[in-house]
Structures are given as C-alpha cells and as structure tokens.
Design a protein around this motif. Structure first.
Motif, PDB file in Angstrom:
ATOM      1  N   ALA A  15       0.832  -1.207   0.000  1.00 20.16           N
ATOM      2  CA  ALA A  15       0.000   0.000   0.000  1.00 20.16           C
ATOM      3  C   ALA A  15       0.866   1.255   0.000  1.00 20.16           C
ATOM      4  N   MET A  16       1.926   1.246   0.793  1.00 22.35           N
ATOM      5  CA  MET A  16       2.816   2.403   0.846  1.00 22.35           C
ATOM      6  C   MET A  16       3.542   2.585  -0.486  1.00 22.35           C
ATOM      7  N   LEU A  17       3.946   1.476  -1.083  1.00 20.46           N
ATOM      8  CA  LEU A  17       4.653   1.523  -2.362  1.00 20.46           C
ATOM      9  C   LEU A  17       3.739   2.058  -3.471  1.00 20.46           C
ATOM     10  N   LEU A  18       2.496   1.593  -3.484  1.00 21.33           N
ATOM     11  CA  LEU A  18       1.543   2.029  -4.508  1.00 21.33           C
ATOM     12  C   LEU A  18       1.098   3.474  -4.322  1.00 21.33           C
ATOM     13  N   SER A  19       1.169   3.971  -3.092  1.00 25.68           N
ATOM     14  CA  SER A  19       0.737   5.345  -2.834  1.00 25.68           C
ATOM     15  C   SER A  19       1.721   6.370  -3.390  1.00 25.68           C
ATOM     16  N   ARG A  20       2.927   5.937  -3.695  1.00 23.72           N
ATOM     17  CA  ARG A  20       3.989   6.809  -4.226  1.00 23.72           C
ATOM     18  C   ARG A  20       4.261   7.992  -3.304  1.00 23.72           C
ATOM     19  N   PHE A  24       7.869   7.423   1.844  1.00 22.51           N
ATOM     20  CA  PHE A  24       7.995   5.975   1.942  1.00 22.51           C
ATOM     21  C   PHE A  24       9.450   5.503   1.985  1.00 22.51           C
ATOM     22  N   PRO A  25      10.324   5.918   1.033  1.00 13.84           N
ATOM     23  CA  PRO A  25      11.715   5.445   1.107  1.00 13.84           C
ATOM     24  C   PRO A  25      12.412   5.901   2.385  1.00 13.84           C
ATOM     25  N   ALA A  26      12.122   7.118   2.828  1.00 13.20           N
ATOM     26  CA  ALA A  26      12.740   7.628   4.057  1.00 13.20           C
ATOM     27  C   ALA A  26      12.297   6.805   5.262  1.00 13.20           C
ATOM     28  N   THR A  27      11.032   6.424   5.301  1.00 15.66           N
ATOM     29  CA  THR A  27      10.509   5.617   6.404  1.00 15.66           C
ATOM     30  C   THR A  27      11.144   4.235   6.423  1.00 15.66           C
ATOM     31  N   VAL A  28      11.295   3.629   5.259  1.00 12.15           N
ATOM     32  CA  VAL A  28      11.917   2.295   5.164  1.00 12.15           C
ATOM     33  C   VAL A  28      13.371   2.356   5.617  1.00 12.15           C
ATOM     34  N   ILE A  29      14.105   3.369   5.168  1.00  8.72           N
ATOM     35  CA  ILE A  29      15.513   3.508   5.571  1.00  8.72           C
ATOM     36  C   ILE A  29      15.619   3.753   7.071  1.00  8.72           C
ATOM     37  N   ALA A  30      14.752   4.611   7.608  1.00  7.66           N
ATOM     38  CA  ALA A  30      14.766   4.900   9.049  1.00  7.66           C
ATOM     39  C   ALA A  30      14.515   3.630   9.861  1.00  7.66           C
ATOM     40  N   ALA A  31      13.547   2.832   9.434  1.00  7.39           N
ATOM     41  CA  ALA A  31      13.238   1.581  10.142  1.00  7.39           C
ATOM     42  C   ALA A  31      14.406   0.594  10.031  1.00  7.39           C
ATOM     43  N   ALA A  32      15.024   0.520   8.864  1.00  5.91           N
ATOM     44  CA  ALA A  32      16.152  -0.397   8.670  1.00  5.91           C
ATOM     45  C   ALA A  32      17.329  -0.008   9.563  1.00  5.91           C
ATOM     46  N   ILE A  33      17.632   1.281   9.658  1.00 10.36           N
ATOM     47  CA  ILE A  33      18.731   1.746  10.519  1.00 10.36           C
ATOM     48  C   ILE A  33      18.427   1.411  11.978  1.00 10.36           C
ATOM     49  N   ARG A  50      17.044 -15.701  17.294  1.00  4.32           N
ATOM     50  CA  ARG A  50      16.232 -16.780  16.742  1.00  4.32           C
ATOM     51  C   ARG A  50      15.390 -16.325  15.570  1.00  4.32           C
ATOM     52  N   LEU A  51      14.825 -15.089  15.651  1.00  5.50           N
ATOM     53  CA  LEU A  51      13.847 -14.657  14.662  1.00  5.50           C
ATOM     54  C   LEU A  51      13.861 -13.146  14.491  1.00  5.50           C
ATOM     55  N   LEU A  52      13.743 -12.717  13.245  1.00  3.88           N
ATOM     56  CA  LEU A  52      13.464 -11.326  12.910  1.00  3.88           C
ATOM     57  C   LEU A  52      12.136 -11.343  12.179  1.00  3.88           C
ATOM     58  N   GLU A  53      11.113 -10.747  12.803  1.00  2.00           N
ATOM     59  CA  GLU A  53       9.771 -10.755  12.227  1.00  2.00           C
ATOM     60  C   GLU A  53       9.367  -9.348  11.835  1.00  2.00           C
ATOM     61  N   LEU A  54       8.978  -9.189  10.578  1.00  2.00           N
ATOM     62  CA  LEU A  54       8.471  -7.912  10.090  1.00  2.00           C
ATOM     63  C   LEU A  54       6.956  -7.980  10.124  1.00  2.00           C
ATOM     64  N   ASP A  55       6.350  -7.062  10.886  1.00  2.00           N
ATOM     65  CA  ASP A  55       4.913  -7.054  11.069  1.00  2.00           C
ATOM     66  C   ASP A  55       4.398  -5.633  10.851  1.00  2.00           C
ATOM     67  N   VAL A  56       3.097  -5.434  10.942  1.00  2.00           N
ATOM     68  CA  VAL A  56       2.498  -4.120  10.706  1.00  2.00           C
ATOM     69  C   VAL A  56       3.042  -3.064  11.669  1.00  2.00           C
ATOM     70  N   PRO A  57       3.103  -3.333  12.998  1.00  2.00           N
ATOM     71  CA  PRO A  57       3.613  -2.293  13.892  1.00  2.00           C
ATOM     72  C   PRO A  57       5.114  -2.061  13.770  1.00  2.00           C
ATOM     73  N   GLY A  58       5.831  -2.939  13.111  1.00  2.00           N
ATOM     74  CA  GLY A  58       7.277  -2.800  12.989  1.00  2.00           C
ATOM     75  C   GLY A  58       7.944  -4.166  13.001  1.00  2.00           C
ATOM     76  N   ALA A  59       9.199  -4.165  13.368  1.00  2.00           N
ATOM     77  CA  ALA A  59       9.957  -5.419  13.400  1.00  2.00           C
ATOM     78  C   ALA A  59      10.129  -5.879  14.843  1.00  2.00           C
ATOM     79  N   ARG A  60      10.229  -7.186  15.012  1.00  2.00           N
ATOM     80  CA  ARG A  60      10.501  -7.780  16.319  1.00  2.00           C
ATOM     81  C   ARG A  60      11.692  -8.712  16.175  1.00  2.00           C
ATOM     82  N   ILE A  61      12.589  -8.644  17.142  1.00  2.00           N
ATOM     83  CA  ILE A  61      13.751  -9.523  17.159  1.00  2.00           C
ATOM     84  C   ILE A  61      13.645 -10.388  18.406  1.00  2.00           C
ATOM     85  N   LEU A  62      13.720 -11.690  18.208  1.00  2.00           N
ATOM     86  CA  LEU A  62      13.631 -12.621  19.334  1.00  2.00           C
ATOM     87  C   LEU A  62      14.968 -13.326  19.530  1.00  2.00           C
ATOM     88  N   PRO A  63      15.558 -13.213  20.719  1.00  2.00           N
ATOM     89  CA  PRO A  63      16.809 -13.918  20.984  1.00  2.00           C
ATOM     90  C   PRO A  63      16.562 -15.403  21.238  1.00  2.00           C
TER      91      PRO A  63
END
Length: 196
Positions: A15-20, A24-33, A50-63
């Motif tokens: 949806a974010m990609l299609l909205s142009r 969007f690119p700034a948000t993706v880079i910010a989240a990745a950093i 153990r896991l890196l999960e990308l979900d709607v609220p953001g990413a979760r990392i599980l040790p």
C-alpha cells in the motif's frame, strides 16, 4: 536467524509503495537503521537471535533463550533508538528535501520507541533498569502504570492535533489501539525479550 514477514506487513508495504508517497523510502531507511542498531548490539553482546519478524507495527527480534543479564537487555533495547538518534544527528545539517524527510522519519522513530509503552524499546530499557532494583512484581506494576500514562498522554496529544489542526489521524488511531491492547491485557505481560 530466521526472517518472517507477516501478510499484514506485505499488505502495508504494498500500500505504501503504490501510494507513491515521497516519505515511503525515508521511512523504510529509518526503520532499517533502527533495526540494524539492535542487530549490531546483539552481535557485540554475543546474543544469538532466533527470529526477525516484520509485522504491521514494525519489526521484532527474538533472541535464542534468555538474555544474559538485565544490562544486556537495556543495551540491546536502547541500541535501536540510539542508532536512530545518531543518524538524525548526522542528518541535521543537511537541507536536501529527501534528507530532511529521512531526518524527520528517523527522529520520530527514535523518540517514539523511547516511550515507556508496553512492547516498545523504552519499556524494555525501563524494565531492565527497574527489575534489578525492585522486586519483579513491583517493577511490573510500575511498567504498567508508565505504559498507561504514556499512552494516555500520547492519545491526548494526538487528539489535540487532530481537533485543532485536522492532522495526525494516524497517530490518534495508533495511540488509541495501543492503549486498548494494553488496557485489555494483550500486551500487559508482554515478553520483554522481544526487541522492537
């Protein structure tokens, strides 16, 4: 480490990609950093993930297994916002339109994640700091009260922006849904081992 992408994350990304939207690119880079900050801290602390999960609220990392100490929990949780705020500081002198959008996204993400809200990095930092000082049950109560107060303040702030300026519908909906999840108990006893 496994990487899992939920259907909701795929839908949101699409949806974010299609909205142009130029943000969007700034948000993706910010989240990745932000997430790279957590991953680097885990590597430096010798914490296997153990896991890196990308979900709607953001990413979760599980040790894998328990974290070695409360200090490690604090450092691991603080690393994401620290990476965001460091990038924001580096971008501050630039006036390029894209870099200003990246600055706004990075700064927002870093500060937002420092709120002591259930499941956020700030909640984990506060929990990792309080639990060794107080008994675990008392620390959990303090965390819950801080989470409620932070969400209530965030909701009031976003509602004020919405009513006065007609802006921040997203922030209002987000804060209301986070408050409801916390109040209804879904996140009340959240696993502090999940790092956002």
């Amino acid at each position: 480490m496994k990487i899992r992408i939920t259907p909701g994350a795929v839908l949101l990304f699409s949806a974010m990609l299609l909205s142009r939207d130029p943000l969007f690119p700034a948000t993706v880079i910010a989240a990745a950093i932000h997430e790279c900050g957590h991953l680097l801290a885990a590597k430096l602390l010798g914490i296997r993930l153990r896991l890196l999960e990308l979900d709607v609220p953001g990413a979760r990392i599980l040790p894998q297994g328990a974290l070695p100490s409360y200090r490690a929990e604090v450092l691991l949780a603080a690393a994401g916002p620290a990476a965001s705020l460091l990038l924001a500081a580096l971008l501050f002198p630039f006036s390029n339109l894209f870099l200003r959008a990246l600055l706004a996204s990075t700064l927002s993400l870093g500060l937002f994640n420092l709120l002591p809200v259930c499941g956020f990095d700030g909640w984990r930092v506060l929990g990792g700091t309080l639990t060794p000082l107080l008994e675990e049950a008392r620390a959990a109560r303090v965390l819950l009260v801080c989470s409620y107060l932070s969400l209530f303040a965030l909701f009031c702030f976003s509602a004020t922006l919405l009513l006065r300026h007609g802006e921040s519908v997203t922030l209002t909906v987000l804060s209301a849904s986070l408050f409801a999840r916390t109040f209804l108990g879904e996140e009340r006893h959240g696993d502090r081992r999940k790092i956002n």
